[in-house]
Write an enzyme that holds these catalytic residues in place. Structure first.
Site, PDB file in Angstrom:
ATOM      1  N   THR A   1       1.915   1.262  -2.649  1.00  0.00           N
ATOM      2  CA  THR A   1       1.817  -0.083  -3.205  1.00  0.00           C
ATOM      3  C   THR A   1       3.121  -0.843  -3.013  1.00  0.00           C
ATOM      4  OG1 THR A   1       1.533  -1.346  -5.242  1.00  0.00           O
ATOM      5  CG2 THR A   1       2.380   0.869  -5.505  1.00  0.00           C
TER       6      THR A   1
ATOM      7  N   LYS B   1       3.124   6.284  -7.587  1.00  0.00           N
ATOM      8  CA  LYS B   1       3.137   6.044  -6.137  1.00  0.00           C
ATOM      9  C   LYS B   1       4.506   6.373  -5.551  1.00  0.00           C
ATOM     10  CE  LYS B   1      -1.002   4.191  -5.498  1.00  0.00           C
ATOM     11  NZ  LYS B   1      -2.004   4.761  -4.625  1.00  0.00           N
TER      12      LYS B   1
ATOM     13  N   TYR C   1       1.820   3.776 -13.542  1.00  0.00           N
ATOM     14  CA  TYR C   1       1.004   3.867 -12.317  1.00  0.00           C
ATOM     15  C   TYR C   1       1.875   3.661 -11.077  1.00  0.00           C
ATOM     16  CZ  TYR C   1      -1.125   1.726  -8.298  1.00  0.00           C
ATOM     17  OH  TYR C   1      -1.417   1.387  -6.996  1.00  0.00           O
ATOM     18  N   HIS C   2       2.633   2.556 -11.056  1.00  0.00           N
ATOM     19  CA  HIS C   2       3.451   2.285  -9.869  1.00  0.00           C
ATOM     20  C   HIS C   2       4.448   3.426  -9.643  1.00  0.00           C
ATOM     21  CE1 HIS C   2       1.994  -1.945 -10.539  1.00  0.00           C
ATOM     22  NE2 HIS C   2       1.985  -1.947  -9.223  1.00  0.00           N
TER      23      HIS C   2
ATOM     24  N   ARG D   1       3.216  -7.711 -20.055  1.00  0.00           N
ATOM     25  CA  ARG D   1       3.963  -6.725 -19.263  1.00  0.00           C
ATOM     26  C   ARG D   1       5.462  -7.000 -19.365  1.00  0.00           C
ATOM     27  NH1 ARG D   1       0.446  -5.948 -13.697  1.00  0.00           N
ATOM     28  NH2 ARG D   1      -1.583  -6.274 -14.646  1.00  0.00           N
TER      29      ARG D   1
ATOM     30  N   SER E   1       5.405   0.119 -13.728  1.00  0.00           N
ATOM     31  CA  SER E   1       4.443   0.737 -14.647  1.00  0.00           C
ATOM     32  C   SER E   1       4.402   2.226 -14.336  1.00  0.00           C
ATOM     33  CB  SER E   1       3.038   0.146 -14.462  1.00  0.00           C
ATOM     34  OG  SER E   1       2.466   0.609 -13.243  1.00  0.00           O
TER      35      SER E   1
ATOM     36  N   TYR F   1     -13.276   0.579  -4.572  1.00  0.00           N
ATOM     37  CA  TYR F   1     -13.255  -0.773  -3.994  1.00  0.00           C
ATOM     38  C   TYR F   1     -12.757  -0.780  -2.542  1.00  0.00           C
ATOM     39  CZ  TYR F   1     -11.252  -5.515  -3.496  1.00  0.00           C
ATOM     40  OH  TYR F   1     -10.875  -6.750  -3.061  1.00  0.00           O
TER      41      TYR F   1
ATOM     42  N   TYR G   1       0.173 -14.947 -17.153  1.00  0.00           N
ATOM     43  CA  TYR G   1       1.023 -14.204 -18.084  1.00  0.00           C
ATOM     44  C   TYR G   1       2.449 -14.752 -18.004  1.00  0.00           C
ATOM     45  CZ  TYR G   1      -2.739 -10.645 -18.046  1.00  0.00           C
ATOM     46  OH  TYR G   1      -3.949  -9.982 -18.137  1.00  0.00           O
TER      47      TYR G   1
HETATM   48  P1  NAD Z   1     -10.718   2.199  -7.112  1.00  0.00           P
HETATM   49  O1  NAD Z   1     -10.401   2.645  -8.483  1.00  0.00           O
HETATM   50  O2  NAD Z   1     -11.761   1.157  -6.919  1.00  0.00           O
HETATM   51  O3  NAD Z   1     -11.118   3.456  -6.186  1.00  0.00           O
HETATM   52  C1  NAD Z   1     -10.509   4.706  -6.286  1.00  0.00           C
HETATM   53  C2  NAD Z   1     -11.574   5.760  -6.055  1.00  0.00           C
HETATM   54  O4  NAD Z   1     -10.957   7.053  -6.100  1.00  0.00           O
HETATM   55  C3  NAD Z   1     -12.669   5.752  -7.126  1.00  0.00           C
HETATM   56  O5  NAD Z   1     -13.944   5.760  -6.546  1.00  0.00           O
HETATM   57  C4  NAD Z   1     -12.415   7.023  -7.941  1.00  0.00           C
HETATM   58  O6  NAD Z   1     -13.586   7.574  -8.468  1.00  0.00           O
HETATM   59  C5  NAD Z   1     -11.740   7.914  -6.898  1.00  0.00           C
HETATM   60  N1  NAD Z   1     -10.857   8.915  -7.487  1.00  0.00           N
HETATM   61  C6  NAD Z   1      -9.817   8.732  -8.339  1.00  0.00           C
HETATM   62  N2  NAD Z   1      -9.244   9.891  -8.650  1.00  0.00           N
HETATM   63  C7  NAD Z   1      -9.942  10.857  -7.983  1.00  0.00           C
HETATM   64  C8  NAD Z   1      -9.828  12.265  -7.901  1.00  0.00           C
HETATM   65  N3  NAD Z   1      -8.916  12.924  -8.596  1.00  0.00           N
HETATM   66  N4  NAD Z   1     -10.687  12.929  -7.095  1.00  0.00           N
HETATM   67  C9  NAD Z   1     -11.645  12.268  -6.381  1.00  0.00           C
HETATM   68  N5  NAD Z   1     -11.799  10.932  -6.441  1.00  0.00           N
HETATM   69  C10 NAD Z   1     -10.959  10.232  -7.237  1.00  0.00           C
HETATM   70  O7  NAD Z   1      -9.321   1.735  -6.455  1.00  0.00           O
HETATM   71  P2  NAD Z   1      -9.056   0.793  -5.197  1.00  0.00           P
HETATM   72  O8  NAD Z   1      -8.810  -0.578  -5.683  1.00  0.00           O
HETATM   73  O9  NAD Z   1     -10.084   1.033  -4.170  1.00  0.00           O
HETATM   74  O10 NAD Z   1      -7.661   1.380  -4.699  1.00  0.00           O
HETATM   75  C11 NAD Z   1      -7.648   2.451  -3.775  1.00  0.00           C
HETATM   76  C12 NAD Z   1      -6.211   2.853  -3.485  1.00  0.00           C
HETATM   77  O11 NAD Z   1      -5.511   1.730  -2.957  1.00  0.00           O
HETATM   78  C13 NAD Z   1      -5.442   3.313  -4.728  1.00  0.00           C
HETATM   79  O12 NAD Z   1      -4.628   4.391  -4.375  1.00  0.00           O
HETATM   80  C14 NAD Z   1      -4.603   2.110  -5.073  1.00  0.00           C
HETATM   81  O13 NAD Z   1      -3.421   2.503  -5.705  1.00  0.00           O
HETATM   82  C15 NAD Z   1      -4.335   1.495  -3.713  1.00  0.00           C
HETATM   83  N6  NAD Z   1      -4.116   0.047  -3.823  1.00  0.00           N
HETATM   84  C16 NAD Z   1      -5.088  -0.789  -4.302  1.00  0.00           C
HETATM   85  C17 NAD Z   1      -4.845  -2.158  -4.400  1.00  0.00           C
HETATM   86  C18 NAD Z   1      -5.859  -3.114  -4.944  1.00  0.00           C
HETATM   87  O14 NAD Z   1      -5.532  -4.300  -5.100  1.00  0.00           O
HETATM   88  N7  NAD Z   1      -7.089  -2.695  -5.227  1.00  0.00           N
HETATM   89  C19 NAD Z   1      -3.603  -2.655  -3.981  1.00  0.00           C
HETATM   90  C20 NAD Z   1      -2.642  -1.783  -3.497  1.00  0.00           C
HETATM   91  C21 NAD Z   1      -2.903  -0.430  -3.407  1.00  0.00           C
HETATM   92  N1  USQ Z   2      -1.340 -11.434 -14.010  1.00  0.00           N
HETATM   93  C1  USQ Z   2      -1.459 -12.629 -14.693  1.00  0.00           C
HETATM   94  N2  USQ Z   2      -2.652 -12.882 -15.299  1.00  0.00           N
HETATM   95  C2  USQ Z   2      -3.718 -12.035 -15.248  1.00  0.00           C
HETATM   96  C3  USQ Z   2      -3.570 -10.823 -14.535  1.00  0.00           C
HETATM   97  C4  USQ Z   2      -2.374 -10.552 -13.942  1.00  0.00           C
HETATM   98  O1  USQ Z   2      -0.528 -13.434 -14.756  1.00  0.00           O
HETATM   99  O2  USQ Z   2      -4.761 -12.340 -15.837  1.00  0.00           O
HETATM  100  C5  USQ Z   2      -0.071 -11.135 -13.308  1.00  0.00           C
HETATM  101  C6  USQ Z   2       0.562  -9.800 -13.676  1.00  0.00           C
HETATM  102  O3  USQ Z   2       1.372  -9.909 -14.816  1.00  0.00           O
HETATM  103  C7  USQ Z   2       1.334  -9.470 -12.403  1.00  0.00           C
HETATM  104  C8  USQ Z   2       0.487 -10.092 -11.293  1.00  0.00           C
HETATM  105  O4  USQ Z   2      -0.381 -11.025 -11.921  1.00  0.00           O
HETATM  106  O5  USQ Z   2       2.567 -10.120 -12.413  1.00  0.00           O
HETATM  107  C9  USQ Z   2      -0.341  -9.081 -10.513  1.00  0.00           C
HETATM  108  O6  USQ Z   2      -1.129  -8.342 -11.434  1.00  0.00           O
HETATM  109  P1  USQ Z   2      -2.452  -7.594 -10.962  1.00  0.00           P
HETATM  110  O7  USQ Z   2      -3.104  -7.001 -12.165  1.00  0.00           O
HETATM  111  O8  USQ Z   2      -3.264  -8.486 -10.095  1.00  0.00           O
HETATM  112  O9  USQ Z   2      -1.860  -6.486  -9.979  1.00  0.00           O
HETATM  113  P2  USQ Z   2      -1.014  -5.174 -10.259  1.00  0.00           P
HETATM  114  O10 USQ Z   2      -0.981  -4.769 -11.677  1.00  0.00           O
HETATM  115  O11 USQ Z   2       0.303  -5.362  -9.573  1.00  0.00           O
HETATM  116  O12 USQ Z   2      -1.862  -4.061  -9.501  1.00  0.00           O
HETATM  117  C10 USQ Z   2      -2.695  -4.353  -8.375  1.00  0.00           C
HETATM  118  C11 USQ Z   2      -3.579  -3.129  -8.166  1.00  0.00           C
HETATM  119  C12 USQ Z   2      -2.719  -1.924  -7.847  1.00  0.00           C
HETATM  120  C13 USQ Z   2      -1.817  -2.240  -6.662  1.00  0.00           C
HETATM  121  C14 USQ Z   2      -1.005  -3.510  -6.909  1.00  0.00           C
HETATM  122  C15 USQ Z   2      -0.271  -3.975  -5.674  1.00  0.00           C
HETATM  123  O13 USQ Z   2      -4.363  -2.888  -9.332  1.00  0.00           O
HETATM  124  O14 USQ Z   2      -3.544  -0.814  -7.527  1.00  0.00           O
HETATM  125  O15 USQ Z   2      -0.929  -1.171  -6.453  1.00  0.00           O
HETATM  126  O16 USQ Z   2      -1.906  -4.580  -7.250  1.00  0.00           O
HETATM  127  S1  USQ Z   2       1.292  -4.665  -6.052  1.00  0.00           S
HETATM  128  O17 USQ Z   2       1.103  -5.745  -7.010  1.00  0.00           O
HETATM  129  O18 USQ Z   2       1.858  -5.130  -4.825  1.00  0.00           O
HETATM  130  O19 USQ Z   2       2.070  -3.615  -6.674  1.00  0.00           O
END
Ligand code: NAD
Ligand code: USQ
Length: 407
Positions: free
Chosen positions: A144, A185, A181-182, A326, A179, A11, A255
């Site tokens: 993040t 990071k 995941y977090h 969560r 989480s 994305y 939530y």
């Molecule tokens: P995404 O899942 O859409 O894209 C990640 C891409 O990385 C995918 O195309 C996947 O195939 C590739 N990938 C994953 N593991 C891999 C590996 N081992 N080798 C090669 N490719 C691999 O995620 P996104 O939403 O684009 O997020 C990108 C980055 O930004 C992530 O690190 C995420 O933690 C960070 N981020 C995203 C958000 C958000 O809201 N989307 C917010 C904060 C941080």
């Molecule tokens: N939430 C709801 N209802 C929903 C979905 C989510 O209330 O249907 C709440 C969650 O409980 C949470 C908040 O909305 O409190 C955000 O949840 P989210 O799923 O939109 O975001 P999050 O899990 O925090 O993760 C996303 C991305 C991740 C990135 C993170 C940035 O998937 O890759 O790291 O946002 S941050 O939130 O600043 O950590």
């Protein structure tokens, strides 16, 4: 600049690769398409119909004359990663290639292990590849805002000055991630900071908030270039989910109490922030941290904004409070600094200006593809054996690392 985008089929990565290419940078994408496999595993698909990467790149070249190089492989495979870095010789590497969904990492033990191995090993490999092959290259790493959690004090950009027993120091801001995941990071941040210290690498850790929207100037040039729009219970982020729910007049899934407050930004600001970080590299030995978001909202505020936007389109939408899946504070203090990217030249897009165009209208345009069975959360933080994913291997690796489907 020569910029390598790891995770360029995802994305943020896809939008960024096109933006940088159009701005005249020489861009290479690396990806192993794991993200597309996770959709199969979870039985979900993006709201928008995304084309295969090779087709996306072909259309981009036809429309703009710009070539984006493609390297298909796994960043956890050091042979692949190092040969790609050696072949492309980037001046900056933007690292998006991680498993990024908090709920995915909380499904069960295998998904937690997979997430941390994929993310931490990939970043560690990259640090070694940069040190050994292109030591002057600038690492732009996506972190993040969730690394900080929700402390009862203001959140600084990465570091905080602390006075303790008559002495003071500037130290990494305390981390309280919510989480596995977090947590991955946080582990990455420590490894990056350490590598900068010992090897004098240059790094910028971008602690990004929740990204929303799908439209950028580049992805809207042609339907084949359209970006992902995830709204399912695992990868769908809150605002995308609310807009898709509103499009079907389904109650919005808040939530718990909905006081959870987070930083948010438009995907158009993500791509600009990445370019700003690349154009203004960190110094050798410096590990900078920027908080990458533009506005903060509580979940309830978002629900009310979506409800109001939907009403303007003639849609009648209720707000539901579901039992919180969560473990997170549902009402808390939140004030996070985010001035460094603005100082570098970011001019933010605001949600109030883009909610209808960039989100609600996309949700309505692709309404036929909405699967309402994906609206309710199915991963509970307190259950260590959630039955959410198919029991299939999601990663074929040369390197012996764990995958969700098998040990
Ligand atoms: P995404 O899942 O859409 O894209 C990640 C891409 O990385 C995918 O195309 C996947 O195939 C590739 N990938 C994953 N593991 C891999 C590996 N081992 N080798 C090669 N490719 C691999 O995620 P996104 O939403 O684009 O997020 C990108 C980055 O930004 C992530 O690190 C995420 O933690 C960070 N981020 C995203 C958000 C958000 O809201 N989307 C917010 C904060 C941080
Ligand atoms: N939430 C709801 N209802 C929903 C979905 C989510 O209330 O249907 C709440 C969650 O409980 C949470 C908040 O909305 O409190 C955000 O949840 P989210 O799923 O939109 O975001 P999050 O899990 O925090 O993760 C996303 C991305 C991740 C990135 C993170 C940035 O998937 O890759 O790291 O946002 S941050 O939130 O600043 O950590």
């Amino acid at each position: 600049m020569r910029i390598c985008v790891l995770g360029g089929d995802g994305y943020c990565g896809w939008a960024t690769a096109l933006y940088l290419s159009r701005r005249g940078h020489r861009v290479a994408i690396a990806d192993n398409f794991l993200r597309r496999q996770w959709d199969f595993e979870l039985g979900v698909q993006t709201l928008t119909p995304i084309a295969p990467l090779a087709e996306r790149l072909r259309v981009w070249q036809e429309l703009t004359g710009e070539t984006i190089d493609l390297f298909t492989g796994d960043v956890c495979d050091y042979d692949f990663l190092s040969s790609m870095i050696d072949a492309f010789r980037p001046e900056a590497v933007v690292h998006f290639a991680e498993q990024r969904a908090a709920p995915y990492s909380m499904i069960d033990r295998k998904h937690a292990v997979f997430t941390q191995v994929n993310n931490v090993v990939g970043t560690l490999n990259l640090l070694f590849a940069i040190k050994e092959i292109v030591p002057d290259c600038h690492l732009v790493k996506l972190g993040t805002m969730g690394e900080y959690g929700t402390p009862n004090i203001d959140i600084e950009e990465g570091y905080i000055k602390i006075e303790h027993n008559g002495r003071s120091d500037v130290l990494p801001f305390p981390k309280q991630p919510g989480s596995f995941y977090h947590l991955s990071k946080v582990h990455d941040s420590h490894n990056i900071m350490f590598a900068c210290k010992i090897w004098k690498l240059r790094a910028t850790d971008l602690n990004q908030g929740v990204v929303y929207g799908t439209v950028t100037d580049e992805t809207s040039l042609d339907e084949t270039l359209i970006n992902r729009f995830d709204y399912d219970d695992v990868f769908g982020t809150v605002l995308n989910r609310f807009c898709v729910q509103a499009a079907t007049e389904h109650p919005l899934t808040v939530y718990g109490r909905g006081g959870q407050t987070r930083g948010f930004l438009d995907i158009r600001d993500t791509v600009r922030c990445i370019e700003l970080a690349c154009l203004n590299p960190a110094n050798p030995g410096e590990c900078r941290v920027y908080n990458q978001f533009t506005e903060q909202f509580s979940v309830m505020e978002l629900a009310q904004m979506v409800q109001a936007a939907a009403r303007k389109l003639g849609l009648n939408v209720e707000i539901d409070h579901l039992p919180a899946p969560r473990v997170e504070a549902e009402a808390h203090y939140y004030n996070a600094k985010h001035s460094k990217l603005i100082e570098l030249g970011l001019r933010p897009h605001y949600l109030s200006d883009s909610l209808l165009d960039s989100l609600m209208n996309i949700a309505i345009r692709y309404k036929d593809r909405i699967d309402i069975s994906l609206f309710l959360p199915q991963v509970n933080w307190q259950n260590s054996r959630n039955q959410r994913a198919l029991p299939l291997a999601t990663a074929q690796r040369k390197t012996p690392v764990a995958t969700p489907g098998g040990d």
